[in-house]
Write an enzyme that holds these catalytic residues in place. Sequence first.
Site, PDB file in Angstrom:
ATOM      1  N   ARG A 141       0.806  -1.227   0.000  1.00  0.00           N
ATOM      2  CA  ARG A 141       0.000   0.000   0.000  1.00  0.00           C
ATOM      3  C   ARG A 141       0.839   1.278   0.000  1.00  0.00           C
ATOM      4  NH1 ARG A 141      -3.165  -3.406   3.421  1.00  0.00           N
ATOM      5  NH2 ARG A 141      -5.156  -3.927   2.415  1.00  0.00           N
ATOM      6  N   LYS A 163       3.678  11.387 -10.780  1.00  0.00           N
ATOM      7  CA  LYS A 163       2.811  10.602 -11.656  1.00  0.00           C
ATOM      8  C   LYS A 163       3.482   9.266 -11.955  1.00  0.00           C
ATOM      9  CE  LYS A 163      -0.048  13.780 -14.373  1.00  0.00           C
ATOM     10  NZ  LYS A 163      -0.337  14.227 -15.751  1.00  0.00           N
ATOM     11  N   GLU A 205      10.187  18.338 -24.558  1.00  0.00           N
ATOM     12  CA  GLU A 205       9.673  18.706 -23.241  1.00  0.00           C
ATOM     13  C   GLU A 205      10.325  19.991 -22.730  1.00  0.00           C
ATOM     14  OE1 GLU A 205       7.210  17.374 -21.651  1.00  0.00           O
ATOM     15  OE2 GLU A 205       6.967  15.340 -22.441  1.00  0.00           O
ATOM     16  N   LYS A 256       8.676  22.725 -13.590  1.00  0.00           N
ATOM     17  CA  LYS A 256       7.787  21.644 -13.175  1.00  0.00           C
ATOM     18  C   LYS A 256       7.569  21.666 -11.668  1.00  0.00           C
ATOM     19  CE  LYS A 256       6.213  17.056 -13.926  1.00  0.00           C
ATOM     20  NZ  LYS A 256       6.291  15.827 -14.744  1.00  0.00           N
ATOM     21  N   GLU A 266      -3.219  17.525 -10.389  1.00  0.00           N
ATOM     22  CA  GLU A 266      -3.814  17.958 -11.645  1.00  0.00           C
ATOM     23  C   GLU A 266      -5.272  18.370 -11.487  1.00  0.00           C
ATOM     24  OE1 GLU A 266      -4.084  15.850 -15.847  1.00  0.00           O
ATOM     25  OE2 GLU A 266      -2.006  16.030 -15.216  1.00  0.00           O
ATOM     26  N   ARG A 270      -1.857  22.201 -13.123  1.00  0.00           N
ATOM     27  CA  ARG A 270      -0.918  21.179 -13.586  1.00  0.00           C
ATOM     28  C   ARG A 270      -1.282  20.627 -14.958  1.00  0.00           C
ATOM     29  NH1 ARG A 270       1.838  16.193 -10.149  1.00  0.00           N
ATOM     30  NH2 ARG A 270       2.846  15.216 -11.935  1.00  0.00           N
ATOM     31  N   ASN A 274       0.468  19.066 -19.805  1.00  0.00           N
ATOM     32  CA  ASN A 274       0.091  18.129 -20.863  1.00  0.00           C
ATOM     33  C   ASN A 274       0.119  18.771 -22.248  1.00  0.00           C
ATOM     34  OD1 ASN A 274      -0.496  15.791 -19.235  1.00  0.00           O
ATOM     35  ND2 ASN A 274      -2.303  16.877 -18.501  1.00  0.00           N
ATOM     36  N   HIS A 277       0.555  16.837 -25.467  1.00  0.00           N
ATOM     37  CA  HIS A 277       0.396  15.422 -25.154  1.00  0.00           C
ATOM     38  C   HIS A 277      -0.931  14.836 -25.634  1.00  0.00           C
ATOM     39  CE1 HIS A 277       3.829  16.377 -22.724  1.00  0.00           C
ATOM     40  NE2 HIS A 277       3.904  15.162 -22.218  1.00  0.00           N
ATOM     41  N   HIS A 281      -0.162  11.725 -27.489  1.00  0.00           N
ATOM     42  CA  HIS A 281      -0.453  10.389 -26.967  1.00  0.00           C
ATOM     43  C   HIS A 281      -1.207   9.551 -27.990  1.00  0.00           C
ATOM     44  CE1 HIS A 281      -0.022  11.258 -22.363  1.00  0.00           C
ATOM     45  NE2 HIS A 281       1.122  11.153 -22.977  1.00  0.00           N
ATOM     46  N   HIS A 294       8.086   9.034 -27.379  1.00  0.00           N
ATOM     47  CA  HIS A 294       7.243   9.990 -26.650  1.00  0.00           C
ATOM     48  C   HIS A 294       7.561  11.440 -27.016  1.00  0.00           C
ATOM     49  CE1 HIS A 294       4.822  11.693 -23.454  1.00  0.00           C
ATOM     50  NE2 HIS A 294       5.874  12.369 -23.022  1.00  0.00           N
TER      51      HIS A 294
END
Length: 389
Positions: A141, A163, A205, A256, A266, A270, A274, A277, A281, A294
């Site tokens: 956990r 993330k 990026e 960042k 997010e 935030r 993206n 992206h 993506h 990527h």
Amino acid sequence: MPSIIRVHLGPQSYNILIAPGSLDALGAWLTGHPDAPRPATVPPPPAQEPALKLGKKVLVVSNPVIFRYYGDRLLTALTQAGFAVSHCLLPAGERYKTLKSVQKIYDAALDARLERSSTIVALGGGVIGDMAGFAAATWLRGINVVQVPTSLLAMVDAAIGGKTGVNHPQGKNLIGAFHQPRLVLIDPEVLATLPAREFRAAMAEVIKYGVIWDTGLFETLEKLPRLDHHRFLAEIGPGETHSPLEECLIRSCQAKAEVVSQDEKEGGLRAILNYGHTIGHAVESLTGYRQVNHGEAVAIGMVAAGQLAVAAGFWSAAEADRQLALIQKAGLPTQIPAGLDPDAILASLQTDKKVKDGKVRFVLPTQIGAATVTDQLTTAQVRQVLPSL
């Protein structure tokens, strides 16, 4: 010259250390002992901050190529600091970013008898970092994770912000969790072994941060004669304290860190990270994570988002042209792969994590250094842009 950037998240706050030779100082930083063995180029852990108080067991997760270059150095640094270290190697590549790979980390964690105080160290690029982080978030956990990124892309993006996750066959990063690292350690020297294509991809990026957050970074990139290879950015000029590469690392990580510190999960701001992206993506997924990597996909996505922003009146054609020039200077693609069906891209957008109430949300620039999130673009507007890419 070393730099320490703080990600401010209350009890989950952590440091980003950027320093040449810092790979050999990981053990010192994890123990928090200022007199622990470390290179002279690396500062001691900040004395004013609480010690990390980690357990003695550490599982290093990496891929065979990276581990062959840097595994022994990292294991030595950890062992000399008194940690009991084991390791788990996974295949490299986005197509291996799956639950099946994470299962191998779980098996290694069980073999090593990791406890709740134990730590997983991710040594590798964004794929390794995401999988190791997800395994740490879900084993017992949640246990500690430390990010030691070895690719430029991971250094400026994936290793920071918590993330974690893996891909589903129908979409990228659909399975995941937020799980902040205890430390991000960046050694710019390891980029000397990074393949040229991976370096170029990561510059997407870096350019992104200039477009959405840091005007000064964008203008710095415009002044540099080349952005397409490590060797053109690695030299420190007369009177300078950092090489252009280190300056890109520092400013990108700072950007960042500032965004994540204001919006950890997010909920609002935030989402601007993206940028590029959404369509990016879709391109990655539809090409099976093999044809386009990527960063290349993000570059294509930024060009598309820039054109959408011009069409919707968010920013000017001149600003879009400045962005396009930087992407081209970095040697990155600006068009979707030949044969990729625009209708397939539109369909893929509907499975994106950023869809809300059935509407696709796009990050669009409003000027160099600022961006916004909108769900007001129509399918017709997107369809009009795609054939021009």
